[in-house]
Design a protein around this motif. Structure first.
Motif, PDB file in Angstrom:
ATOM      1  N   LYS A 141       0.856  -1.206   0.000  1.00 43.09           N
ATOM      2  CA  LYS A 141       0.000   0.000   0.000  1.00 43.09           C
ATOM      3  C   LYS A 141       0.890   1.253   0.000  1.00 43.09           C
ATOM      4  O   LYS A 141       0.617   2.228  -0.702  1.00 43.09           O
ATOM      5  CB  LYS A 141      -0.912   0.008   1.223  1.00 43.09           C
ATOM      6  N   LEU A 142       1.963   1.204   0.787  1.00 43.31           N
ATOM      7  CA  LEU A 142       2.879   2.356   0.809  1.00 43.31           C
ATOM      8  C   LEU A 142       3.585   2.484  -0.538  1.00 43.31           C
ATOM      9  O   LEU A 142       3.845   3.589  -1.026  1.00 43.31           O
ATOM     10  CB  LEU A 142       3.902   2.209   1.940  1.00 43.31           C
ATOM     11  N   TYR A 143       3.891   1.341  -1.148  1.00 42.26           N
ATOM     12  CA  TYR A 143       4.532   1.341  -2.463  1.00 42.26           C
ATOM     13  C   TYR A 143       3.608   2.012  -3.485  1.00 42.26           C
ATOM     14  O   TYR A 143       4.031   2.896  -4.245  1.00 42.26           O
ATOM     15  CB  TYR A 143       4.837  -0.104  -2.862  1.00 42.26           C
ATOM     16  N   ALA A 144       2.348   1.617  -3.445  1.00 40.23           N
ATOM     17  CA  ALA A 144       1.375   2.194  -4.388  1.00 40.23           C
ATOM     18  C   ALA A 144       1.246   3.704  -4.170  1.00 40.23           C
ATOM     19  O   ALA A 144       0.997   4.458  -5.106  1.00 40.23           O
ATOM     20  CB  ALA A 144       0.023   1.511  -4.214  1.00 40.23           C
ATOM     21  N   ALA A 145       1.435   4.124  -2.926  1.00 44.31           N
ATOM     22  CA  ALA A 145       1.298   5.546  -2.622  1.00 44.31           C
ATOM     23  C   ALA A 145       2.587   6.323  -2.879  1.00 44.31           C
ATOM     24  O   ALA A 145       2.684   7.505  -2.573  1.00 44.31           O
ATOM     25  CB  ALA A 145       0.871   5.714  -1.165  1.00 44.31           C
ATOM     26  N   GLY A 146       3.596   5.645  -3.422  1.00 41.51           N
ATOM     27  CA  GLY A 146       4.842   6.342  -3.759  1.00 41.51           C
ATOM     28  C   GLY A 146       5.755   6.559  -2.565  1.00 41.51           C
ATOM     29  O   GLY A 146       6.685   7.371  -2.628  1.00 41.51           O
ATOM     30  N   LEU A 147       5.530   5.826  -1.477  1.00 38.32           N
ATOM     31  CA  LEU A 147       6.370   6.018  -0.298  1.00 38.32           C
ATOM     32  C   LEU A 147       7.479   4.972  -0.186  1.00 38.32           C
ATOM     33  O   LEU A 147       8.208   4.923   0.804  1.00 38.32           O
ATOM     34  CB  LEU A 147       5.501   6.000   0.976  1.00 38.32           C
ATOM     35  N   VAL A 148       7.595   4.121  -1.226  1.00 37.30           N
ATOM     36  CA  VAL A 148       8.647   3.102  -1.261  1.00 37.30           C
ATOM     37  C   VAL A 148       9.367   3.223  -2.598  1.00 37.30           C
ATOM     38  O   VAL A 148       8.708   3.409  -3.620  1.00 37.30           O
ATOM     39  CB  VAL A 148       8.032   1.684  -1.152  1.00 37.30           C
ATOM     40  N   TYR A 149      10.669   3.154  -2.594  1.00 42.53           N
ATOM     41  CA  TYR A 149      11.387   3.190  -3.866  1.00 42.53           C
ATOM     42  C   TYR A 149      12.685   2.391  -3.745  1.00 42.53           C
ATOM     43  O   TYR A 149      13.071   1.964  -2.663  1.00 42.53           O
ATOM     44  CB  TYR A 149      11.677   4.640  -4.305  1.00 42.53           C
ATOM     45  N   ARG A 150      13.343   2.214  -4.906  1.00 44.76           N
ATOM     46  CA  ARG A 150      14.559   1.444  -4.930  1.00 44.76           C
ATOM     47  C   ARG A 150      15.679   2.323  -5.433  1.00 44.76           C
ATOM     48  O   ARG A 150      15.489   3.098  -6.374  1.00 44.76           O
ATOM     49  CB  ARG A 150      14.382   0.300  -5.922  1.00 44.76           C
ATOM     50  N   GLU A 183      34.281  -3.454   3.517  1.00 44.38           N
ATOM     51  CA  GLU A 183      34.286  -2.466   2.432  1.00 44.38           C
ATOM     52  C   GLU A 183      32.876  -1.935   2.203  1.00 44.38           C
ATOM     53  O   GLU A 183      31.903  -2.572   2.569  1.00 44.38           O
ATOM     54  CB  GLU A 183      34.773  -3.122   1.136  1.00 44.38           C
ATOM     55  N   ARG A 184      32.832  -0.766   1.568  1.00 40.03           N
ATOM     56  CA  ARG A 184      31.527  -0.239   1.173  1.00 40.03           C
ATOM     57  C   ARG A 184      31.235  -0.687  -0.236  1.00 40.03           C
ATOM     58  O   ARG A 184      32.070  -0.569  -1.121  1.00 40.03           O
ATOM     59  CB  ARG A 184      31.540   1.288   1.236  1.00 40.03           C
ATOM     60  N   ARG A 185      30.033  -1.211  -0.460  1.00 37.14           N
ATOM     61  CA  ARG A 185      29.651  -1.661  -1.788  1.00 37.14           C
ATOM     62  C   ARG A 185      28.303  -1.116  -2.149  1.00 37.14           C
ATOM     63  O   ARG A 185      27.464  -0.921  -1.282  1.00 37.14           O
ATOM     64  CB  ARG A 185      29.514  -3.183  -1.775  1.00 37.14           C
ATOM     65  N   LYS A 186      28.091  -0.937  -3.415  1.00 39.10           N
ATOM     66  CA  LYS A 186      26.784  -0.423  -3.843  1.00 39.10           C
ATOM     67  C   LYS A 186      25.865  -1.569  -4.248  1.00 39.10           C
ATOM     68  O   LYS A 186      26.270  -2.465  -4.969  1.00 39.10           O
ATOM     69  CB  LYS A 186      26.975   0.517  -5.026  1.00 39.10           C
ATOM     70  N   LEU A 187      24.637  -1.505  -3.737  1.00 41.00           N
ATOM     71  CA  LEU A 187      23.625  -2.489  -4.103  1.00 41.00           C
ATOM     72  C   LEU A 187      22.320  -1.749  -4.306  1.00 41.00           C
ATOM     73  O   LEU A 187      22.075  -0.714  -3.702  1.00 41.00           O
ATOM     74  CB  LEU A 187      23.394  -3.464  -2.954  1.00 41.00           C
ATOM     75  N   SER A 188      21.454  -2.331  -5.145  1.00 38.54           N
ATOM     76  CA  SER A 188      20.126  -1.771  -5.315  1.00 38.54           C
ATOM     77  C   SER A 188      19.290  -2.187  -4.117  1.00 38.54           C
ATOM     78  O   SER A 188      19.181  -3.369  -3.818  1.00 38.54           O
ATOM     79  CB  SER A 188      19.523  -2.354  -6.586  1.00 38.54           C
ATOM     80  N   GLN A 189      18.735  -1.207  -3.412  1.00 40.36           N
ATOM     81  CA  GLN A 189      18.020  -1.535  -2.180  1.00 40.36           C
ATOM     82  C   GLN A 189      16.712  -0.783  -2.076  1.00 40.36           C
ATOM     83  O   GLN A 189      16.546   0.270  -2.683  1.00 40.36           O
ATOM     84  CB  GLN A 189      18.890  -1.151  -0.989  1.00 40.36           C
ATOM     85  N   TRP A 190      15.828  -1.287  -1.213  1.00 45.03           N
ATOM     86  CA  TRP A 190      14.516  -0.668  -1.009  1.00 45.03           C
ATOM     87  C   TRP A 190      14.563   0.364   0.106  1.00 45.03           C
ATOM     88  O   TRP A 190      15.206   0.146   1.127  1.00 45.03           O
ATOM     89  CB  TRP A 190      13.472  -1.737  -0.685  1.00 45.03           C
TER      90      TRP A 190
END
Ligand code: ANZ
Ligand code: ZN
Length: 838
Positions: A141-150, A183-190
């Motif tokens: 529901k939060l995703y649909a409302a634009g409150l979740v992103y990646r 180490e610091r690594r980049k990942l696609s996250q929610w």
């Protein structure tokens, strides 16, 4: 009288409460409501003494609220997802689910032995699909409302175990298992858009006047609102430049360099054909991702050779550095450095030999040589800054911002320290994120009728990494949208999501949806929330955010979930060590005179500091052991006595024995109901003052004061002669202490039951205060002769003047002072004073 025997009584009453559903909350009750909640436990294996203290406090309040006519909701559940279950799986080769559920069963049995007035029909565990399935629905529901992103974001990466580490698995910058530098690594996250609510969450703190100030302040700092200027430092002759954010535009004439983050696009671009810069950037990526890690690291920079124009004087060029102390995800990822007035900038300037120009004067001190190694950050007058000279800091800030806006090279800007909430965890034991990745459709929400997305049972923990990733089939699904083979998201949700709405689910738990809005709104907000101060920031902020987010999308009309918050102190205990510093448990040592020895070997031991109970220091006491020994009531009484609840409480053998004796003393008192006639006015007055006092103390969570008053009443009853007043005081003391020592109270109540019509004390009403008995009806008056104090008398309040005179003259001391002299006049001030003038 026989002794009170908790080994028989405790379990009997616990069963009776359970059979009668005494503490089951009725959603439809017409009574006023009270929702009392303690932070739910993580099922780590066993209840510890801190839980006992926490839940005893909540229990006393819950029982008191019931007695004062409230419909009480006092639930309990389990914050059951998280790393320890996976660690157990790796170390002991058990399934996280089995381990967790066994722990819950054990801990529940332990809690039950303490006789808490809990509505167990509402028990929940966040690791069950019955709970996390609804969480997935809310997430969507939060995703649909634009409150979740990646988005791409840095994680802690263990290069040896080849796995993502949670912050708590990084110890001194090293992986907890491999010991390899992280180490610091980049990942696609929610991410959840908590920053959309930054201002609301900040303003909302203002309404939380029943929260500790320190917690509100910590949240305020965490949100970290700052106001300043965002402006551009142009490349010479070019149109573009580097945007910086500053809270100190007043110090612009003190600038001596511009610094950008290692991940800043300008740095990235330069690095593509500058191997030494590339190497520097790699260096910066080593080390932890937390702000504290970056704060404490040594300040280092790389001179890019680029320069930029100073916006207030384009002929003045500043060098551009890449610096390890500039964060990419705050402000614009770039700063101008003003060494005289910022410590990091000063450290940096001294290291790289950059100019230091003082632009804020402190009194007469304007010379930069006085800057030394400490930046000046206090108030003062602007100097060395052309037209701004003589302005205050605030005037100069406003001046520069106005100028920047007028000339088009900058804008006033509000900035928050608060970051969006990264909720992706590359772990098994958590709520699966209900998303499917499709090559054509992108990220597709799992359709409602396919929820919950349950965790697979057949997983292995023999190699590092996320078991969900390497499961042979679990992530292989068809796209719900177009039907082609797609991949299920294998990240699970941060467990702070689970604890961000459990208090709503407690209030209402229908099977087919997360909660019933109308029912939840009847109970919420929680009237009293009690827990550890370690949750002052994250848990409480996330729960406040989640509630606001649900309210924002119209699922519930509650803004603040916890109306009142209390953070309790810790339970501490003496520590002991042997000569080598090995910790010893208290039952391994013995005291002889002033020296401690180890019982087994006779070797010397050292009594160390009194510290928070912890397994590593061996100074724990197990709640089960002490309940075995003393019964639940003595343990509960101890948890409430002596220390104010917000302070630390020191466990001691002498202390618990004192509590045990008091429980027996109360028991003996209740056998002394005499049936005698006659009133004892003084005892009546004491009893009613104490009824009022104990009630007020419990409302204020000042349990130690309530306990002290009950001791006081016990003393008064013991001293009083038999009378109807005394019998009534005995019943009263039972009622007043019943929230604290409920088993004894029930047992004694039934013994007195013959003349009281039966029924549980748990269902009894809190005694009413007779307000006329609260007033003192005697006063102390001063008797003066010729203005000098000669005697004091205690008399009935409102005594007529003539009687006051007569009593004064009857005093031997007064007669002695008059000494046969002539009385000219007697002045009487009612209830206060008699003055005899000779
Ligand atoms: C120039 C300056 C002069 C600053 C001075 C401070 C004192 P808060 O209050 O926390 O918002 N800054 C801005 N972005 C940054 C980043 N991405 N990484 C590291 N530091 C950053 O702090 C704002 C100040 O922190 C800004 O104001 C900037 O330094 C620095 F005498 O600008 B200041
Ligand atoms: Zn598709």
């Amino acid at each position: 009288v026989e002794r009170f025997n908790p080994h028989v009584a405790d379990a009997r009453w616990q069963n009776i409460w359970e059979e009668r559903s005494s503490f089951v909350a009725d959603d439809n009750s017409p009574k006023p409501r009270a929702y009392v909640l303690e932070m739910f436990p993580y099922p780590s294996g066993r209840i510890h003494i801190g839980h006992v203290r926490n839940y005893t406090m909540g229990d006393v309040l819950a029982r008191y609220k019931r007695m004062t006519g409230h419909e009480v909701l006092h639930p309990m559940g389990w914050d059951a997802f998280g790393m320890p279950a996976e660690n157990a799986a790796m170390e002991k080769n058990v399934h996280p689910g089995g381990w967790t559920r066994d722990n819950i069963a054990n801990m529940k049995a332990q809690l039950k032995r303490l006789g808490f007035a809990i509505d167990w029909t509402r028990e929940l565990a966040t690791c069950e699909p019955e709970y996390y399935g609804h969480e997935q629905a809310l997430f969507l529901k939060l995703y649909a409302a634009g409150l979740v992103y990646r988005k791409e974001s840095a994680v802690n990466w263990d290069p040896v175990d080849m796995t993502v580490l949670a912050n708590e698995q990084v110890i001194d910058g090293k992986g907890w298992r491999s010991g390899a530098p992280v180490e610091r690594r980049k990942l696609s996250q929610w991410f959840l858009k908590i920053t959309d609510f930054a201002d609301e969450l900040l303003i909302g703190l203002g309404s939380l006047d029943q929260w500790p100030d320190k917690v509100r302040l910590m949240q305020e700092n965490w949100i970290g609102k700052s106001q300043g200027l965002k402006c551009t430092f142009r490349f010479p002759g070019g149109d573009d430049g580097i945007d910086v954010f500053t809270t100190r535009p007043d110090t612009m004439f003190g600038a001596s360099f511009v610094a950008i983050a290692a991940d800043h696009p300008v740095a990235q671009k330069l690095a593509s054909n500058a191997p030494d810069l590339q190497a520097f950037i790699e260096e910066c990526r080593k080390g932890g991702t937390t702000a504290a890690d970056i704060e404490t690291a040594e300040k280092r920079g790389f001179n890019t050779g680029l320069t930029v124009e100073h916006p207030l004087d384009p002929s003045w060029h500043l060098p551009v550095y890449v610096a390890n102390f500039v964060l990419m995800d705050y402000g614009t990822g770039a700063v101008f450095g003003c060494p005289a007035h910022d410590q990091r900038d000063l450290d940096f300037a001294r290291k790289y030999d950059l100019p230091v120009t003082r632009v804020v004067a402190d009194g007469d001190v304007t010379d930069s040589v006085f800057v030394g190694d400490i930046a000046f950050t206090g108030p003062g007058t602007i100097v060395n800054s052309h037209w701004m000279n003589g302005m205050t800091i605030d005037q100069a800030k406003a001046d520069v911002i106005a100028r920047a806006q007028a000339e088009g090279w900058g804008m006033g800007q509000t900035q928050y320290r608060l970051r969006d909430w990264g909720v992706s965890r590359q772990r098994y034991w958590g709520t699966p994120i209900p998303i499917i990745h499709c090559q054509t459709c992108g990220a597709v929400p799992v359709p409602d009728d396919q929820l919950p997305v349950t965790l697979p049972e057949d997983v292995s923990f023999d190699i590092p990494g996320n078991p969900l990733d390497r499961h042979p089939t679990w992530s292989k699904v068809d796209c719900p949208s177009c039907g082609i083979p797609a991949r299920r998201e294998t990240d699970t949700l941060d467990t702070f999501v689970d604890s961000s709405w459990y208090f709503i689910r407690f209030a209402s738990q229908p099977h087919d949806k997360p909660f019933d809005r109308a029912v939840a709104e009847k109970w919420l907000p929680v009237d009293q929330y009690i827990g550890g101060v370690e949750h002052a920031i994250l848990h409480l902020l996330y729960a406040r955010f989640w509630t606001r987010a649900l309210s924002h999308i119209g699922l519930i009309d509650v803004k603040e979930p916890f109306a009142s918050l209390f953070t309790q102190g810790m339970v501490t205990h003496q520590t002991y060590q042997d000569a080598k510093g090995t910790w010893l448990s208290p039952d391994q040592v013995r005291r002889e005179g002033d020296v401690w020895t180890i019982i087994d070997s006779g070797a010397p031991a050292v009594a160390g500091r009194i510290e928070k109970m912890s397994k590593s220091k061996k100074n724990v006491v197990d709640p089960d052991d002490i309940v075995d020994q003393y019964g639940a009531d003595a343990v509960r009484w101890f948890m409430l006595s002596d220390s104010p609840p917000e302070r630390d409480l020191e466990w001691s053998e002498a202390g618990i024995e004192g509590c045990w004796r008091f429980v027996q003393r109360l028991w003996r008192l209740t056998s002394q109901v005499s049936g005698a006639d006659g009133a004892d006015k003084a005892l009546d007055r004491k009893t009613h003052q104490i009824i009022a006092g104990v009630g007020a103390d419990i409302e204020a969570l000042a349990f130690n004061k309530a306990v002290a008053k009950i001791y006081d009443l016990a003393n008064a009853i013991e001293k009083a002669a038999p009378s109807a007043s005394r019998d009534s005081a005995i019943r009263t003391i039972l009622l007043l202490s019943s929230p604290m020592v409920p088993h004894l109270a029930e047992e004694a109540w039934t013994q007195l039951g013959a003349d009281m019509g039966g029924g549980l004390i748990a269902d009894a009403a809190w005694p009413e205060v007779d307000p006329t008995l609260l007033e003192e009806d005697e006063v102390t008056i001063a008797i003066q002769v010729r203005g000098k104090l000669r005697d004091t008398l205690t008399v009935a309040k409102g005594l007529p003047q003539a009687e006051m005179e007569a009593l004064a003259l009857a005093s031997e001391k007064v007669q002695h002072a008059i000494d046969g002299g002539d009385i000219k006049k007697i002045i009487v001030v009612p209830d206060r004073l008699v003055n005899i003038v000779l």
